[in-house]
Design an enzyme around this catalytic site. Sequence first.
Site, PDB file in Angstrom:
ATOM      1  N   MET A  30       0.851  -1.193   0.000  1.00 26.19           N
ATOM      2  CA  MET A  30       0.000   0.000   0.000  1.00 26.19           C
ATOM      3  C   MET A  30       0.886   1.242   0.000  1.00 26.19           C
ATOM      4  SD  MET A  30      -3.444  -0.914   2.069  1.00 26.19           S
ATOM      5  CE  MET A  30      -2.836  -0.652   3.719  1.00 26.19           C
ATOM      6  N   HIS A  34       8.913   0.838   3.667  1.00 29.19           N
ATOM      7  CA  HIS A  34       9.926   0.873   4.722  1.00 29.19           C
ATOM      8  C   HIS A  34      10.867  -0.314   4.510  1.00 29.19           C
ATOM      9  CE1 HIS A  34       7.534  -2.317   6.425  1.00 29.19           C
ATOM     10  NE2 HIS A  34       6.474  -1.508   6.546  1.00 29.19           N
ATOM     11  N   GLY A  36      11.061  -3.189   5.704  1.00 29.83           N
ATOM     12  CA  GLY A  36      10.437  -4.505   5.529  1.00 29.83           C
ATOM     13  C   GLY A  36      10.035  -4.728   4.070  1.00 29.83           C
ATOM     14  N   HIS A  37       9.390  -3.727   3.481  1.00 31.06           N
ATOM     15  CA  HIS A  37       9.015  -3.843   2.062  1.00 31.06           C
ATOM     16  C   HIS A  37      10.284  -4.008   1.205  1.00 31.06           C
ATOM     17  CE1 HIS A  37       5.521  -1.237   3.457  1.00 31.06           C
ATOM     18  NE2 HIS A  37       4.907  -2.278   2.939  1.00 31.06           N
ATOM     19  N   GLN A  61     -10.104  -2.581   2.963  1.00 31.41           N
ATOM     20  CA  GLN A  61      -9.558  -3.213   4.160  1.00 31.41           C
ATOM     21  C   GLN A  61      -9.493  -2.258   5.355  1.00 31.41           C
ATOM     22  OE1 GLN A  61      -5.685  -4.054   1.999  1.00 31.41           O
ATOM     23  NE2 GLN A  61      -4.861  -3.850   4.057  1.00 31.41           N
ATOM     24  N   GLY A 147       5.154  -9.806   3.875  1.00 30.15           N
ATOM     25  CA  GLY A 147       5.910  -9.671   5.117  1.00 30.15           C
ATOM     26  C   GLY A 147       5.392 -10.636   6.171  1.00 30.15           C
ATOM     27  N   GLN A 148       6.268 -11.048   7.048  1.00 25.49           N
ATOM     28  CA  GLN A 148       5.895 -11.988   8.120  1.00 25.49           C
ATOM     29  C   GLN A 148       5.431 -11.256   9.376  1.00 25.49           C
ATOM     30  OE1 GLN A 148       6.085 -15.547   7.587  1.00 25.49           O
ATOM     31  NE2 GLN A 148       6.138 -14.599   5.560  1.00 25.49           N
ATOM     32  N   ASP A 150       2.937  -9.272   9.766  1.00 18.72           N
ATOM     33  CA  ASP A 150       1.512  -9.537   9.877  1.00 18.72           C
ATOM     34  C   ASP A 150       1.288 -11.007   9.540  1.00 18.72           C
ATOM     35  OD1 ASP A 150      -1.204  -9.667   9.858  1.00 18.72           O
ATOM     36  OD2 ASP A 150      -1.484  -7.798   8.763  1.00 18.72           O
ATOM     37  N   GLN A 153      -2.190 -12.220   8.284  1.00 13.78           N
ATOM     38  CA  GLN A 153      -2.409 -11.890   6.863  1.00 13.78           C
ATOM     39  C   GLN A 153      -1.646 -12.849   5.958  1.00 13.78           C
ATOM     40  OE1 GLN A 153      -2.461  -7.838   4.914  1.00 13.78           O
ATOM     41  NE2 GLN A 153      -0.363  -8.401   4.426  1.00 13.78           N
TER      42      GLN A 153
HETATM   43  O1  PAF Z   1       0.116  -5.692   3.808  1.00 12.60           O
HETATM   44  C1  PAF Z   1      -0.341  -4.797   3.075  1.00 12.60           C
HETATM   45  O2  PAF Z   1       0.305  -3.780   2.823  1.00 12.60           O
HETATM   46  C2  PAF Z   1      -1.726  -4.962   2.482  1.00 12.60           C
HETATM   47  O3  PAF Z   1      -2.594  -5.591   3.355  1.00 12.60           O
HETATM   48  C3  PAF Z   1      -1.735  -5.668   1.098  1.00 12.60           C
HETATM   49  C4  PAF Z   1      -1.264  -7.117   1.199  1.00 12.60           C
HETATM   50  C5  PAF Z   1      -0.847  -4.909   0.135  1.00 12.60           C
HETATM   51  C6  PAF Z   1      -3.157  -5.685   0.527  1.00 12.60           C
HETATM   52  O4  PAF Z   1      -3.674  -4.400   0.372  1.00 12.60           O
END
Ligand code: PAF
Length: 156
Positions: A30, A34, A36-37, A61, A147-148, A150, A153
Amino acid sequence: MKTVTTPAEARRLLGRMREAGGRVGFVPTMGALHAGHESLVTMARGLTDIVVASIFVNPRQFGPGEDFERYPRVIERDSAALERLGCDVLFAPRRESIYSAGDRTTIAVSALGDRLCGASRPGHFEGVLLVVAKLFNIVRPDAAFFGQKDAQQAVL
Ligand code: PAF
């Protein structure tokens, strides 16, 4: 890095790149990237041939009062970071390309979605899984990187 903003453009570009050969690695985000991404993009770069990242602040969401409007949108900074990390394609769709007015599609989440974070955020994981399914349909990745941090998710 190429930036595309519509599903049609993304499909065309990735179709051509796929024909040239290689596995597509996908990092959905989104934005407001940072470390992590960045580690996910670096991992995708090491394990797959064509690295695609998406930036889409997914309204479905966020619950009422959950700050969808105030979520940071820093696309220029994010784009520079992705370029530096060797990302090949940035898909940054507008809301209308993902959700059309009469859209009635929903995704049912397993019981795990009602527990932990899901217990206090009704509908959150339905929104996450719906957008991820839509993004997968467009990007058609061979591998996706989540990412782990979350963990719920990632499992869902
Ligand atoms: O983890 C996130 O940034 C969001 O939940 C994702 C997986 C991009 C879905 O919008």
